[in-house]
Write a protein that holds these residues in place. Structure first.
Motif, PDB file in Angstrom:
ATOM      1  N   ILE A 261       0.855  -1.181   0.000  1.00 51.77           N
ATOM      2  CA  ILE A 261       0.000   0.000   0.000  1.00 51.77           C
ATOM      3  C   ILE A 261       0.893   1.234   0.000  1.00 51.77           C
ATOM      4  CG2 ILE A 261      -1.740   1.300   1.279  1.00 51.77           C
ATOM      5  CD1 ILE A 261      -2.721  -1.398   2.382  1.00 51.77           C
ATOM      6  N   ILE A 262       0.707   2.075  -0.996  1.00 56.93           N
ATOM      7  CA  ILE A 262       1.474   3.313  -1.122  1.00 56.93           C
ATOM      8  C   ILE A 262       0.605   4.460  -0.586  1.00 56.93           C
ATOM      9  CG2 ILE A 262       2.694   4.826  -2.733  1.00 56.93           C
ATOM     10  CD1 ILE A 262       3.855   1.995  -2.497  1.00 56.93           C
ATOM     11  N   THR A 263       1.163   5.250   0.296  1.00 54.89           N
ATOM     12  CA  THR A 263       0.351   6.275   0.974  1.00 54.89           C
ATOM     13  C   THR A 263       0.532   7.674   0.390  1.00 54.89           C
ATOM     14  OG1 THR A 263       2.093   6.561   2.619  1.00 54.89           O
ATOM     15  CG2 THR A 263       0.337   5.008   3.147  1.00 54.89           C
ATOM     16  N   ASP A 264       1.277   7.789  -0.719  1.00 55.91           N
ATOM     17  CA  ASP A 264       1.559   9.127  -1.261  1.00 55.91           C
ATOM     18  C   ASP A 264       0.280   9.927  -1.528  1.00 55.91           C
ATOM     19  OD1 ASP A 264       4.184   8.472  -1.148  1.00 55.91           O
ATOM     20  OD2 ASP A 264       4.382   7.977  -3.256  1.00 55.91           O
ATOM     21  N   SER A 265      -0.736   9.266  -2.040  1.00 56.50           N
ATOM     22  CA  SER A 265      -1.966   9.993  -2.353  1.00 56.50           C
ATOM     23  C   SER A 265      -3.195   9.298  -1.766  1.00 56.50           C
ATOM     24  CB  SER A 265      -2.114  10.125  -3.874  1.00 56.50           C
ATOM     25  OG  SER A 265      -2.204   8.842  -4.481  1.00 56.50           O
ATOM     26  N   VAL A 266      -2.985   8.556  -0.674  1.00 54.77           N
ATOM     27  CA  VAL A 266      -4.101   7.824  -0.076  1.00 54.77           C
ATOM     28  C   VAL A 266      -5.122   8.812   0.498  1.00 54.77           C
ATOM     29  CG1 VAL A 266      -3.141   7.589   2.265  1.00 54.77           C
ATOM     30  CG2 VAL A 266      -4.640   5.808   1.354  1.00 54.77           C
ATOM     31  N   ALA A 267      -6.414   8.489   0.306  1.00 52.46           N
ATOM     32  CA  ALA A 267      -7.475   9.345   0.863  1.00 52.46           C
ATOM     33  C   ALA A 267      -7.627   9.052   2.360  1.00 52.46           C
ATOM     34  CB  ALA A 267      -8.783   9.062   0.136  1.00 52.46           C
ATOM     35  N   ARG A 268      -8.149  10.024   3.079  1.00 49.95           N
ATOM     36  CA  ARG A 268      -8.329   9.867   4.528  1.00 49.95           C
ATOM     37  C   ARG A 268      -9.700  10.367   4.930  1.00 49.95           C
ATOM     38  NH1 ARG A 268      -3.240   9.183   7.121  1.00 49.95           N
ATOM     39  NH2 ARG A 268      -1.525   9.296   5.610  1.00 49.95           N
ATOM     40  N   ILE A 269     -10.186   9.821   6.046  1.00 52.21           N
ATOM     41  CA  ILE A 269     -11.429  10.351   6.611  1.00 52.21           C
ATOM     42  C   ILE A 269     -11.215  10.635   8.088  1.00 52.21           C
ATOM     43  CG2 ILE A 269     -12.932   9.174   4.970  1.00 52.21           C
ATOM     44  CD1 ILE A 269     -13.591   7.160   7.174  1.00 52.21           C
ATOM     45  N   ALA A 270     -11.991  11.586   8.603  1.00 49.38           N
ATOM     46  CA  ALA A 270     -11.863  11.981   9.998  1.00 49.38           C
ATOM     47  C   ALA A 270     -12.423  10.908  10.912  1.00 49.38           C
ATOM     48  CB  ALA A 270     -12.583  13.317  10.213  1.00 49.38           C
ATOM     49  N   SER A 271     -12.039  10.972  12.211  1.00 42.47           N
ATOM     50  CA  SER A 271     -12.382   9.917  13.160  1.00 42.47           C
ATOM     51  C   SER A 271     -13.892   9.744  13.332  1.00 42.47           C
ATOM     52  CB  SER A 271     -11.731  10.217  14.511  1.00 42.47           C
ATOM     53  OG  SER A 271     -12.122  11.496  14.969  1.00 42.47           O
ATOM     54  N   GLU A 272     -14.675  10.833  13.164  1.00 43.00           N
ATOM     55  CA  GLU A 272     -16.117  10.692  13.376  1.00 43.00           C
ATOM     56  C   GLU A 272     -16.784   9.758  12.355  1.00 43.00           C
ATOM     57  OE1 GLU A 272     -14.584  13.608  12.810  1.00 43.00           O
ATOM     58  OE2 GLU A 272     -15.731  14.901  11.445  1.00 43.00           O
ATOM     59  N   HIS A 273     -16.110   9.509  11.234  1.00 36.00           N
ATOM     60  CA  HIS A 273     -16.679   8.610  10.227  1.00 36.00           C
ATOM     61  C   HIS A 273     -16.163   7.174  10.371  1.00 36.00           C
ATOM     62  CE1 HIS A 273     -18.382  12.061   8.241  1.00 36.00           C
ATOM     63  NE2 HIS A 273     -17.189  12.604   8.089  1.00 36.00           N
ATOM     64  N   VAL A 274     -15.047   7.011  11.104  1.00 35.33           N
ATOM     65  CA  VAL A 274     -14.405   5.694  11.154  1.00 35.33           C
ATOM     66  C   VAL A 274     -15.291   4.670  11.857  1.00 35.33           C
ATOM     67  CG1 VAL A 274     -12.440   4.401  12.040  1.00 35.33           C
ATOM     68  CG2 VAL A 274     -12.086   6.668  11.041  1.00 35.33           C
ATOM     69  N   GLU A 275     -15.863   5.030  13.000  1.00 33.33           N
ATOM     70  CA  GLU A 275     -16.680   4.064  13.729  1.00 33.33           C
ATOM     71  C   GLU A 275     -17.923   3.685  12.944  1.00 33.33           C
ATOM     72  OE1 GLU A 275     -15.704   2.284  16.247  1.00 33.33           O
ATOM     73  OE2 GLU A 275     -13.828   3.373  15.920  1.00 33.33           O
ATOM     74  N   ARG A 276     -18.490   4.667  12.227  1.00 31.79           N
ATOM     75  CA  ARG A 276     -19.664   4.385  11.406  1.00 31.79           C
ATOM     76  C   ARG A 276     -19.353   3.308  10.345  1.00 31.79           C
ATOM     77  NH1 ARG A 276     -20.984   6.788   6.682  1.00 31.79           N
ATOM     78  NH2 ARG A 276     -19.505   8.517   6.951  1.00 31.79           N
ATOM     79  N   LEU A 277     -18.078   3.282   9.939  1.00 36.10           N
ATOM     80  CA  LEU A 277     -17.646   2.334   8.899  1.00 36.10           C
ATOM     81  C   LEU A 277     -16.802   1.204   9.492  1.00 36.10           C
ATOM     82  CD1 LEU A 277     -16.651   5.068   6.306  1.00 36.10           C
ATOM     83  CD2 LEU A 277     -18.639   3.557   6.136  1.00 36.10           C
ATOM     84  N   SER A 278     -17.018   0.900  10.773  1.00 35.74           N
ATOM     85  CA  SER A 278     -16.117  -0.022  11.481  1.00 35.74           C
ATOM     86  C   SER A 278     -16.068  -1.415  10.844  1.00 35.74           C
ATOM     87  CB  SER A 278     -16.523  -0.130  12.949  1.00 35.74           C
ATOM     88  OG  SER A 278     -17.849  -0.600  13.048  1.00 35.74           O
ATOM     89  N   ARG A 279     -17.143  -1.828  10.179  1.00 34.60           N
ATOM     90  CA  ARG A 279     -17.117  -3.170   9.564  1.00 34.60           C
ATOM     91  C   ARG A 279     -16.118  -3.248   8.410  1.00 34.60           C
ATOM     92  NH1 ARG A 279     -20.709  -4.062   4.987  1.00 34.60           N
ATOM     93  NH2 ARG A 279     -20.903  -6.216   5.680  1.00 34.60           N
ATOM     94  N   HIS A 280     -15.641  -2.080   7.985  1.00 31.99           N
ATOM     95  CA  HIS A 280     -14.664  -2.063   6.890  1.00 31.99           C
ATOM     96  C   HIS A 280     -13.227  -1.834   7.400  1.00 31.99           C
ATOM     97  CE1 HIS A 280     -17.943  -2.143   4.057  1.00 31.99           C
ATOM     98  NE2 HIS A 280     -18.494  -1.115   4.662  1.00 31.99           N
ATOM     99  N   LYS A 281     -13.084  -1.837   8.737  1.00 35.06           N
ATOM    100  CA  LYS A 281     -11.741  -1.688   9.303  1.00 35.06           C
ATOM    101  C   LYS A 281     -10.871  -2.891   8.935  1.00 35.06           C
ATOM    102  CE  LYS A 281     -12.158   1.204  13.436  1.00 35.06           C
ATOM    103  NZ  LYS A 281     -12.058   1.181  14.906  1.00 35.06           N
ATOM    104  N   LEU A 282      -9.632  -2.603   8.600  1.00 36.67           N
ATOM    105  CA  LEU A 282      -8.684  -3.649   8.258  1.00 36.67           C
ATOM    106  C   LEU A 282      -7.857  -4.017   9.481  1.00 36.67           C
ATOM    107  CD1 LEU A 282      -7.554  -2.016   4.905  1.00 36.67           C
ATOM    108  CD2 LEU A 282      -8.929  -4.106   5.111  1.00 36.67           C
ATOM    109  N   LYS A 283      -7.458  -5.266   9.541  1.00 35.72           N
ATOM    110  CA  LYS A 283      -6.584  -5.698  10.637  1.00 35.72           C
ATOM    111  C   LYS A 283      -5.426  -6.509  10.057  1.00 35.72           C
ATOM    112  CE  LYS A 283      -9.253  -9.877  11.565  1.00 35.72           C
ATOM    113  NZ  LYS A 283     -10.071 -10.612  12.519  1.00 35.72           N
ATOM    114  N   PRO A 284      -4.329  -6.630  10.806  1.00 33.84           N
ATOM    115  CA  PRO A 284      -3.171  -7.371  10.292  1.00 33.84           C
ATOM    116  C   PRO A 284      -3.563  -8.783   9.862  1.00 33.84           C
ATOM    117  CG  PRO A 284      -2.587  -6.190  12.288  1.00 33.84           C
ATOM    118  CD  PRO A 284      -4.066  -6.021  12.131  1.00 33.84           C
ATOM    119  N   GLY A 285      -3.088  -9.181   8.693  1.00 29.19           N
ATOM    120  CA  GLY A 285      -3.422 -10.497   8.148  1.00 29.19           C
ATOM    121  C   GLY A 285      -4.542 -10.444   7.129  1.00 29.19           C
TER     122      GLY A 285
END
Length: 415
Positions: A53-77
């Motif tokens: 994953i290259i982060t040079d132009s990766v999009a970001r979202i603020a923390s208030e949206h992260v929990e709403r989308l928690s089912r899409h959170k990635l974890k190691p592996g």
């Protein structure tokens, strides 16, 4: 012992371990307005290059949206797999990416490690035969699309877990060497950029304390420095193949194969079979800059290219004529230059610049003696970077040669 290998599918493994194969957020789940400058990275297909994953132009979202989308959170592996466009883009999620989000245009595979080792699966999915199989199942004529059903049906041939880990360890050793070289390249690049900023942005060049500052269209500049258009110190699209006298073969650089600062792959074609865009002839010291979506910074410096190397006509090819090529490269890859290109791009859906945009760019040009000193300091760095990149290509070639043979059991493991 390949007799101990079993054949199954990703879907069967997913069901057995209670895993997840799902699409990233889409539709009303994630709006354009949810993105921000800071926050949690959201991985899109464009951010996945060479299995990383290259982060040079990766999009970001603020923390208030992260929990709403928690089912899409990635974890190691987990594995994030691009579902649109180029088939085969996938990356294994590492510890440092824990909590990032699977973005629109990607699928998330979370299959634990009790049946299939994530690193083994990562390499398994990189095989050309597997990519080809998945590509053949894709739907959509103009823009291939994948869905969860297609990924669930991917056949997998799985050895016992210890064997999986052994095989993955062999292949990952190559990737570790590649990453080491990439880190060294970044250090050398930063050294060259730091020197450029020190001399030509902050004006702390050798002997600067004895030079008067004078007004210019760009503001105060050292005396004897000049403000010039790029076409006064370089040529743009110097030459291209004459179709009446073409080479038998060409080594082709496509826009999709170039990421910021590097060429990830080249493709050999007979001229008759080469894409019609394979026309721009490149030479040692040339800079190729994608004219399409310049904000993506798809550019690279070419050193000692193979004979008959050509770039897509979607690139502007910059050839230094009166400055060291390292000066031209560093001048045309600054944030200011990228902003200049982005602000002069035309076309809403397909923003692009032209050769004239490059020719008209205004640059600050120091005296010849200072340019000479800069070239003497930075060209050896560029050459060292080239050597490291060459080693990376060899490592990739060897890894990719071993990959299908190891994962099919053709090469027996010692011990």
């Amino acid at each position: 012992m390949t007799s101990q290998w079993c054949e199954t599918t990703l879907g069967e493994i997913c069901d057995k371990v209670g895993g997840i194969i799902q699409t990233g957020p889409f539709g009303s789940q994630l709006h354009e307005s949810d993105y921000s400058q800071e926050g949690t990275p959201v991985v899109m297909p464009k951010d996945i290059i060479e299995g990383r994953i290259i982060t040079d132009s990766v999009a970001r979202i603020a923390s208030e949206h992260v929990e709403r989308l928690s089912r899409h959170k990635l974890k190691p592996g987990d594995i994030v797999y691009g579902r649109r466009g180029d088939i085969g883009r996938q990356a294994l999620i590492r510890k440092e990416q824990d909590g990032w989000l699977c973005g629109t245009g990607c699928l998330r595979l979370s299959l634990s490690n009790t049946v299939i080792e994530p690193l083994f699966l990562h390499y398994y999915l990189r095989q050309e035969s597997v990519i080809s199989w998945i590509s053949n199942q894709a739907v959509g004529a103009t823009l291939p699309n994948l869905n969860t059903s297609i990924l669930r049906s991917v056949p997998v041939r799985v050895p016992p877990l210890p064997v999986q880990r052994h095989l993955a360890g062999i292949l990952s050793a190559y990737d570790q060497l590649i990453e080491n070289n990439q880190r060294r390249i970044k250090i050398l690049e930063e050294m060259a950029r730091s020197l450029y900023r020190e001399w030509f942005v902050h004006f702390r060049f050798p002997g600067h304390d004895k030079v008067k500052m004078v007004p210019s269209p760009l503001g105060p500049i050292p005396q004897a420095w000049g403000v010039k258009r790029l076409c006064e110190i370089a040529s743009v699209n110097r030459t291209q193949i004459n179709p009446r006298n073409p080479p038998e073969r060409v080594l082709y650089i496509d826009i999709s194969s170039v990421s910021p600062g590097q060429i990830n792959s080249l493709q050999m074609y007979t001229f008759a079979e080469a894409p019609g865009r394979a026309r721009r002839i490149v030479q040692h010291g040339d800079i190729i800059w994608s004219c399409v979506r310049p904000n993506r910074r798809s550019h690279a410096l070419l050193l000692q290219p193979e004979p008959n190397t050509v770039a897509s006509t979607g690139f502007a090819v910059l050839t230094a004529t009166k400055v060291p090529f390292t000066f031209l490269y560093l001048s045309t890859t600054t944030d200011d230059f990228v902003n200049f290109l982005a602000n002069n791009a035309t076309g809403a859906a397909y923003p692009a610049v032209t050769a004239k945009t490059f020719e008209d760019a205004v640059l600050l040009i120091p005296p010849a003696l200072l340019l000479k000193k800069f070239g003497e300091a930075t060209i050896p760095m560029a050459e060292q970077i080239h050597v490291l990149q060459f080693q990376i290509q060899n490592l990739r070639r060897t890894r990719d040669l071993l990959l299908p043979r190891l994962l099919s059991g053709q090469i027996p493991l010692a011990g």
